[in-house]
Scaffold this motif. Structure first.
Motif, PDB file in Angstrom:
ATOM      1  N   SER A  88      -6.557  12.959   2.932  1.00 47.26           N
ATOM      2  CA  SER A  88      -6.847  11.957   3.959  1.00 47.26           C
ATOM      3  C   SER A  88      -6.075  10.664   3.694  1.00 47.26           C
ATOM      4  CB  SER A  88      -8.351  11.675   3.995  1.00 47.26           C
ATOM      5  OG  SER A  88      -8.642  10.595   4.858  1.00 47.26           O
ATOM      6  N   ASP A  89      -6.041  10.244   2.448  1.00 50.67           N
ATOM      7  CA  ASP A  89      -5.301   9.025   2.093  1.00 50.67           C
ATOM      8  C   ASP A  89      -3.812   9.191   2.357  1.00 50.67           C
ATOM      9  OD1 ASP A  89      -7.549   7.630   1.296  1.00 50.67           O
ATOM     10  OD2 ASP A  89      -7.403   8.305  -0.781  1.00 50.67           O
ATOM     11  N   LEU A  90      -3.284  10.356   2.029  1.00 53.86           N
ATOM     12  CA  LEU A  90      -1.853  10.595   2.238  1.00 53.86           C
ATOM     13  C   LEU A  90      -1.486  10.568   3.718  1.00 53.86           C
ATOM     14  CD1 LEU A  90      -0.947  13.347  -0.391  1.00 53.86           C
ATOM     15  CD2 LEU A  90      -0.036  11.035  -0.260  1.00 53.86           C
ATOM     16  N   LEU A  91      -2.324  11.130   4.568  1.00 55.60           N
ATOM     17  CA  LEU A  91      -2.052  11.116   6.008  1.00 55.60           C
ATOM     18  C   LEU A  91      -1.938   9.686   6.519  1.00 55.60           C
ATOM     19  CD1 LEU A  91      -4.409  13.964   7.298  1.00 55.60           C
ATOM     20  CD2 LEU A  91      -1.912  14.017   7.141  1.00 55.60           C
ATOM     21  N   PHE A  92      -2.852   8.819   6.061  1.00 53.97           N
ATOM     22  CA  PHE A  92      -2.800   7.419   6.478  1.00 53.97           C
ATOM     23  C   PHE A  92      -1.569   6.717   5.916  1.00 53.97           C
ATOM     24  CE2 PHE A  92      -3.882   2.997   5.220  1.00 53.97           C
ATOM     25  CZ  PHE A  92      -3.808   2.433   6.480  1.00 53.97           C
ATOM     26  N   ILE A  93      -1.278   6.943   4.646  1.00 55.04           N
ATOM     27  CA  ILE A  93      -0.139   6.273   4.010  1.00 55.04           C
ATOM     28  C   ILE A  93       1.174   6.662   4.676  1.00 55.04           C
ATOM     29  CG2 ILE A  93       1.198   6.172   1.872  1.00 55.04           C
ATOM     30  CD1 ILE A  93      -1.480   6.292   0.365  1.00 55.04           C
ATOM     31  N   LEU A  94       1.293   7.932   5.064  1.00 56.86           N
ATOM     32  CA  LEU A  94       2.530   8.384   5.713  1.00 56.86           C
ATOM     33  C   LEU A  94       2.720   7.759   7.090  1.00 56.86           C
ATOM     34  CD1 LEU A  94       2.500  12.169   4.712  1.00 56.86           C
ATOM     35  CD2 LEU A  94       3.985  10.359   3.819  1.00 56.86           C
ATOM     36  N   ILE A 149       0.839  -1.203   0.000  1.00 57.78           N
ATOM     37  CA  ILE A 149       0.000   0.000   0.000  1.00 57.78           C
ATOM     38  C   ILE A 149       0.872   1.250   0.000  1.00 57.78           C
ATOM     39  CG2 ILE A 149      -1.673   1.335   1.344  1.00 57.78           C
ATOM     40  CD1 ILE A 149      -2.840  -1.330   2.307  1.00 57.78           C
ATOM     41  N   LEU A 150       1.938   1.219   0.782  1.00 56.88           N
ATOM     42  CA  LEU A 150       2.873   2.350   0.808  1.00 56.88           C
ATOM     43  C   LEU A 150       3.547   2.527  -0.544  1.00 56.88           C
ATOM     44  CD1 LEU A 150       4.386   4.530   2.470  1.00 56.88           C
ATOM     45  CD2 LEU A 150       6.046   2.753   3.087  1.00 56.88           C
ATOM     46  N   LEU A 151       3.938   1.417  -1.162  1.00 55.10           N
ATOM     47  CA  LEU A 151       4.656   1.461  -2.437  1.00 55.10           C
ATOM     48  C   LEU A 151       3.798   2.041  -3.552  1.00 55.10           C
ATOM     49  CD1 LEU A 151       7.160   0.671  -4.129  1.00 55.10           C
ATOM     50  CD2 LEU A 151       6.093  -1.580  -4.444  1.00 55.10           C
ATOM     51  N   PHE A 152       2.541   1.618  -3.623  1.00 59.11           N
ATOM     52  CA  PHE A 152       1.671   2.070  -4.707  1.00 59.11           C
ATOM     53  C   PHE A 152       0.812   3.271  -4.311  1.00 59.11           C
ATOM     54  CE2 PHE A 152       2.431  -2.426  -5.755  1.00 59.11           C
ATOM     55  CZ  PHE A 152       2.863  -2.302  -7.071  1.00 59.11           C
ATOM     56  N   GLY A 153       0.352   3.300  -3.079  1.00 56.88           N
ATOM     57  CA  GLY A 153      -0.555   4.355  -2.659  1.00 56.88           C
ATOM     58  C   GLY A 153       0.096   5.726  -2.580  1.00 56.88           C
ATOM     59  N   LEU A 154       1.343   5.769  -2.140  1.00 51.88           N
ATOM     60  CA  LEU A 154       2.015   7.065  -1.993  1.00 51.88           C
ATOM     61  C   LEU A 154       2.160   7.784  -3.327  1.00 51.88           C
ATOM     62  CD1 LEU A 154       3.358   9.067  -0.077  1.00 51.88           C
ATOM     63  CD2 LEU A 154       5.507   7.832  -0.369  1.00 51.88           C
ATOM     64  N   PRO A 155       2.756   7.166  -4.356  1.00 55.61           N
ATOM     65  CA  PRO A 155       2.867   7.889  -5.635  1.00 55.61           C
ATOM     66  C   PRO A 155       1.504   8.152  -6.287  1.00 55.61           C
ATOM     67  CG  PRO A 155       3.621   5.609  -5.880  1.00 55.61           C
ATOM     68  CD  PRO A 155       3.451   5.863  -4.409  1.00 55.61           C
TER      69      PRO A 155
END
Length: 325
Positions: free
Chosen positions: A61-67, A25-31
């Motif tokens: 909101s998604d970025l806050l969770f991913i970070l 999720i971090l690998l794909f969600g962040l970019p």
């Protein structure tokens, strides 16, 4: 150091499963979300376009969770929390923040698109940037209020049996009761009610499009309708995959944990299902870009319902582009 005890071992599938899932999720969600937010803000702007305002807040909101995912990855890779109580509360809180803010922002997006299609003229006073920013601010205030009890219920705790510090698990009975009350409340107001609204919006839009005769070419008309419907279906897809299964499994697991449902023989079943559905819920930050994709496709085709449709003689303009509303 973990003791030689089956209850203390990190060999249970949840540890490698969480570690690998959160890493993906971090690998794909962040970019994906960084690019989506950049496109929304730089290319479309936040001053006039109502859909962009909602989607930019969803991406934030998604970025806050991913970070916050690196903290979860570190814990489930090691099986021991060493980063302090504050950093333990933050990831657990941001998971809830993302889950319910995403639910509400997706609902706002669906309502906005439904109003644009079904009530294009009457809804204009409601579909303005100030109203959109006000609704987004309301969502963040509600979520901030939710984050306080959530954070207090997600503190680190000492596992005396294994001589390690835990985070995201091994909560006391009192913490489970507190969490269960919160869970029931947010499931109803943050998941079931929004899902009902989105479903209603989807039905209203499909009915409107079925009765709409476009003046443009047949191929362009069909493409426009398909793109609109895909936006609503992507919202329902996120709910079906991410939100609904997780809350059903979590409630069943909590009832079993509190000895209100079945017995100890079912504990492992509910526990494993809860583990899998929690990863499914976390994946919403990777699926949300589907909404950005279907909403930001530059579809310039417009149609108009003729006087023979169910809406009467009013010409209804259908537009799926993100022009200022």
């Amino acid at each position: 150091m973990l003791q030689n005890n089956s209850n203390c071992s990190t060999s249970h599938f949840r540890y490698p499963f969480f570690t690998s899932t959160y890493s993906l999720i971090l690998l794909f969600g962040l970019p994906l979300n960084l690019v989506s937010l950049w496109i929304l803000v730089r290319r479309n702007g936040l001053k006039k376009s109502v859909p962009v305002i909602y989607m930019a807040n969803l991406a934030l909101s998604d970025l806050l969770f991913i970070l916050s995912l690196p903290f979860r990855i570190i814990y489930f890779a090691k099986g021991n929390w060493t980063l302090g109580n504050t950093l333990c509360m933050i990831p657990g809180t941001l998971f809830a923040v993302n889950l319910y803010s995403s639910s509400l922002f997706i609902t706002l997006i669906s309502v906005d698109r439904m109003l644009a299609v079904v009530y294009p003229l009457r809804s204009r006073p409601l579909r303005t940037a100030p109203v959109a920013w006000g609704l987004c601010a309301t969502v963040w205030v509600l979520i901030a209020g939710l984050s306080v009890p959530t954070a207090m219920n997600h503190q680190e705790n000492k596992d005396e049996e294994c001589n390690v510090t835990r985070c995201f698990e091994k909560y006391t009975t009192d913490e489970w009761w507190n969490g269960f009350y919160i869970l029931c409340c947010v499931t109803f107001f943050g998941i079931l009610v929004p899902f009902g609204i989105i479903l209603g919006c989807t039905v209203a839009v499909v009915r409107q499009l079925r009765g709409c005769s476009m003046t443009t070419s047949s191929s362009n008309s069909d493409m426009s309708k398909i793109k609109i419907v895909k936006l609503f279906l992507s919202n329902l897809l996120i709910y079906t995959i991410c939100f609904i299964p997780f809350h059903i499994a979590f409630i069943l697991f909590a009832l079993n944990k509190l000895k209100l449902l079945h017995g100890g023989a079912f504990h492992d079943i509910y526990f494993n299902i809860h583990t899998v559905t929690m990863c499914m819920a976390s994946s919403n930050s990777c699926l949300d870009p589907l909404i950005y994709y279907f909403s930001t496709k530059q579809l310039q085709s417009r149609g108009r319902c003729d006087s023979s449709t169910k809406t009467g003689g009013i010409g209804l303009i259908l537009s799926t582009s993100l022009t200022p509303q």
